[in-house]
Design an enzyme around this catalytic site. Structure first.
Site, PDB file in Angstrom:
ATOM      1  NE  ARG A 268      -4.162  -1.729   0.234  1.00 36.78           N
ATOM      2  CZ  ARG A 268      -5.256  -1.876   0.975  1.00 36.78           C
ATOM      3  NH1 ARG A 268      -5.167  -1.932   2.260  1.00 36.78           N
ATOM      4  NH2 ARG A 268      -6.436  -1.956   0.411  1.00 36.78           N
TER       5      ARG A 268
ATOM      6  CD  GLN B 122      -2.678   6.027  -3.872  1.00 33.92           C
ATOM      7  OE1 GLN B 122      -2.346   6.904  -4.670  1.00 33.92           O
ATOM      8  NE2 GLN B 122      -3.002   6.285  -2.637  1.00 33.92           N
TER       9      GLN B 122
ATOM     10  CG  ASP C 266      -4.707  -0.998  -3.237  1.00 32.06           C
ATOM     11  OD1 ASP C 266      -5.067  -2.167  -3.027  1.00 32.06           O
ATOM     12  OD2 ASP C 266      -4.732  -0.107  -2.378  1.00 32.06           O
TER      13      ASP C 266
HETATM   14  P1  NAD Z   1      -8.856  -3.654   6.180  1.00 36.62           P
HETATM   15  O1  NAD Z   1      -9.787  -4.294   5.222  1.00 36.62           O
HETATM   16  O2  NAD Z   1      -7.615  -4.371   6.587  1.00 36.62           O
HETATM   17  O3  NAD Z   1      -9.676  -3.327   7.526  1.00 36.62           O
HETATM   18  C1  NAD Z   1     -10.867  -2.587   7.499  1.00 36.62           C
HETATM   19  C2  NAD Z   1     -10.899  -1.620   8.644  1.00 36.62           C
HETATM   20  O4  NAD Z   1     -11.170  -2.325   9.871  1.00 36.62           O
HETATM   21  C3  NAD Z   1      -9.601  -0.864   8.891  1.00 36.62           C
HETATM   22  O5  NAD Z   1      -9.874   0.523   8.760  1.00 36.62           O
HETATM   23  C4  NAD Z   1      -9.226  -1.243  10.308  1.00 36.62           C
HETATM   24  O6  NAD Z   1      -8.623  -0.168  11.022  1.00 36.62           O
HETATM   25  C5  NAD Z   1     -10.563  -1.598  10.895  1.00 36.62           C
HETATM   26  N1  NAD Z   1     -10.552  -2.377  12.142  1.00 36.62           N
HETATM   27  C6  NAD Z   1      -9.740  -3.396  12.516  1.00 36.62           C
HETATM   28  N2  NAD Z   1     -10.057  -3.833  13.741  1.00 36.62           N
HETATM   29  C7  NAD Z   1     -11.111  -3.090  14.169  1.00 36.62           C
HETATM   30  C8  NAD Z   1     -11.896  -3.064  15.346  1.00 36.62           C
HETATM   31  N3  NAD Z   1     -11.657  -3.900  16.341  1.00 36.62           N
HETATM   32  N4  NAD Z   1     -12.895  -2.167  15.422  1.00 36.62           N
HETATM   33  C9  NAD Z   1     -13.149  -1.293  14.419  1.00 36.62           C
HETATM   34  N5  NAD Z   1     -12.446  -1.275  13.284  1.00 36.62           N
HETATM   35  C10 NAD Z   1     -11.430  -2.152  13.153  1.00 36.62           C
HETATM   36  O7  NAD Z   1      -8.469  -2.184   5.737  1.00 36.62           O
HETATM   37  P2  NAD Z   1      -8.303  -1.563   4.282  1.00 36.62           P
HETATM   38  O8  NAD Z   1      -9.599  -1.100   3.782  1.00 36.62           O
HETATM   39  O9  NAD Z   1      -7.557  -2.535   3.449  1.00 36.62           O
HETATM   40  O10 NAD Z   1      -7.420  -0.270   4.567  1.00 36.62           O
HETATM   41  C11 NAD Z   1      -6.569  -0.137   5.671  1.00 36.62           C
HETATM   42  C12 NAD Z   1      -5.774   1.147   5.605  1.00 36.62           C
HETATM   43  O11 NAD Z   1      -4.935   1.186   4.478  1.00 36.62           O
HETATM   44  C13 NAD Z   1      -6.581   2.417   5.559  1.00 36.62           C
HETATM   45  O12 NAD Z   1      -5.892   3.383   6.325  1.00 36.62           O
HETATM   46  C14 NAD Z   1      -6.518   2.825   4.143  1.00 36.62           C
HETATM   47  O13 NAD Z   1      -6.762   4.200   3.960  1.00 36.62           O
HETATM   48  C15 NAD Z   1      -5.096   2.454   3.849  1.00 36.62           C
HETATM   49  N6  NAD Z   1      -4.871   2.315   2.413  1.00 36.62           N
HETATM   50  C16 NAD Z   1      -3.779   2.935   1.859  1.00 36.62           C
HETATM   51  C17 NAD Z   1      -3.537   2.815   0.508  1.00 36.62           C
HETATM   52  C18 NAD Z   1      -2.355   3.469  -0.148  1.00 36.62           C
HETATM   53  O14 NAD Z   1      -1.708   4.294   0.442  1.00 36.62           O
HETATM   54  N7  NAD Z   1      -2.023   3.094  -1.370  1.00 36.62           N
HETATM   55  C19 NAD Z   1      -4.384   2.064  -0.277  1.00 36.62           C
HETATM   56  C20 NAD Z   1      -5.481   1.442   0.313  1.00 36.62           C
HETATM   57  C21 NAD Z   1      -5.701   1.571   1.666  1.00 36.62           C
END
Ligand code: NAD
Length: 374
Positions: free
Chosen positions: A118, A123, A126
């Protein structure tokens, strides 16, 4: 370099790894593309559209495999592939590391789209974010479909309709899209995530961030993902969320921790506390589920609440899910093979993090560790 596009084989899978619109970006860079007849049909992409954009459509799967240097899939497997070939797709090597061995034994170089780092540079590749976007949207549509109420507030001659209240837990990519979709339908939306950084994003989408007096400490790792918390934390979180869950008409859960089972955040008792007719959509179901009593692959009613545990939501919007996935795959191909072949020796984080099997061996450190090969 010949790119082969195969029809997906997992039952119910309607997506396709390459769409006609993404072909020019590859063809203009010297790639050739060979598509198995009917590969895009279930997603709404007929063979003629592939031919019109420069691909060769082959009648048989074997013909595509024989002709191709790299095979692109949505759900990749080693079946029928030949040694020396590369394959790109989802195959969840962190949950099912033995799949990596299957590619290794076939002599196939396998790239897992799930492992895309990530980082800003990656991006456009992704695919997890692309699929989470579709799933977040679809979760809200399914909830609206099952809910006996309307989402928006309406002022009509027959009286005022109160808006639906939607609570979303886990505000990653899917959660953010769910907030935006529920807001567009007129619901009053609140949300919670263990990562405090999310609060601002929630508010910028017009939803309320639910403050739970939990000591999350270092809830976010360096990659922006949530860390796993201990069972005490989750127990306290469930206690604090019980009232919030009961107050909402719809609960959508997406909480996940990479490489771990999803935390249980909603118990059967909490479901019992919801109003009759309420809906819970468990988007974490593929990782074991955030709700104790959702049933994988099914929509069930428990305690007069509809529990949606459907799997593979991105495949229910196969046209756009495929379009987004294909763009991710095309970007990735251009990145790793833009010069006409894959440079496996390149010092490149994107290649290193996604390459799981190569030259007969499992080569990815985390996957090797899971297999006890480290
Ligand atoms: P994910 O599918 O791994 O998890 C979904 C969400 O569940 C996350 O936001 C996590 O914090 C939350 N979570 C975990 N345990 C929890 C709990 N006990 N209670 C409530 N919430 C809980 O996450 P994702 O959608 O793959 O994305 C994770 C992070 O990566 C985000 O910050 C996203 O913005 C970031 N991201 C960055 C890039 C990039 O920079 N290229 C791309 C995609 C996502």
């Amino acid at each position: 370099m010949m790119v082969g596009v195969l029809k997906e084989t997992v039952p119910g899978e309607r997506r396709v790894a390459m769409v006609p619109q993404a072909l020019p970006s590859l063809v203009s860079k010297g790639f050739e593309v060979c598509v198995e007849a009917g590969a895009g049909a279930a997603a709404g992409f007929p063979d003629e559209e592939y031919s019109a954009r420069g691909a060769r459509v082959a009648a048989s799967r074997e013909e595509v495999i024989q002709a191709s240097d790299v095979i692109v899939r949505v759900r990749a497997d080693a079946a029928g592939l030949r040694a020396g070939q590369a394959v790109i797709g989802f195959f969840d090597p962190l949950s099912e590391p033995q799949r990596a061995r299957e590619f290794a034994s076939a002599g196939v170089s396998a790239f897992a789209m799930e492992l895309m780092p990530r980082i800003t540079r990656a991006q456009s590749m992704d695919a997890l974010s692309s699929m989470a976007t579709v799933a977040g949207y679809k979760a809200v549509i399914l909830a609206a479909h099952s809910l006996p109420r309307l989402f928006p507030m309406l002022m009509t001659a027959a009286g005022t309709i109160a808006p639906a209240h939607v609570f979303i837990v886990g505000i990653g990519v899917a959660g953010l899209q769910a907030i935006a979709t529920a807001r567009r339908l007129g619901a009053v939306v609140s949300a919670y995530d263990v990562r405090p950084a999310v609060k601002e994003q929630v508010e910028s989408l017009g939803a309320k961030f639910v403050e739970l007096p939990l000591e999350a400490g270092e809830a976010e790792d360096r990659g922006g993902y949530a860390r796993a918390m201990d069972e005490d934390f989750y127990r306290r979180q469930r206690e604090l969320m019980t009232r919030v869950v009961a107050e909402n008409d719809v609960v959508i859960t997406t909480a996940a921790v990479p490489g771990k089972k999803a935390p249980v955040l909603v118990t059967g008792e909490m479901v019992k506390g919801m109003r009759p007719g309420s809906v819970l959509v468990d988007l974490a179901i593929e990782r074991g589920g955030n709700c104790e009593i959702t049933v994988p692959g099914e929509v069930v009613e428990r305690h007069a609440v509809t529990l949606v545990g459907l799997l593979n939501l991105p495949s229910t919007a196969p046209y756009h899910a495929s379009q987004m996935y294909a763009r991710n795959v095309a970007s990735f191909l251009l990145h790793i093979a833009g010069r006409g072949s894959i440079d496996f020796a390149a010092d490149d984080e994107i290649l290193r993090e996604t390459l799981v099997a190569h030259e007969g061996r499992v080569v990815h450190a985390r996957v090797k560790e899971l297999l006890g090969e480290a």
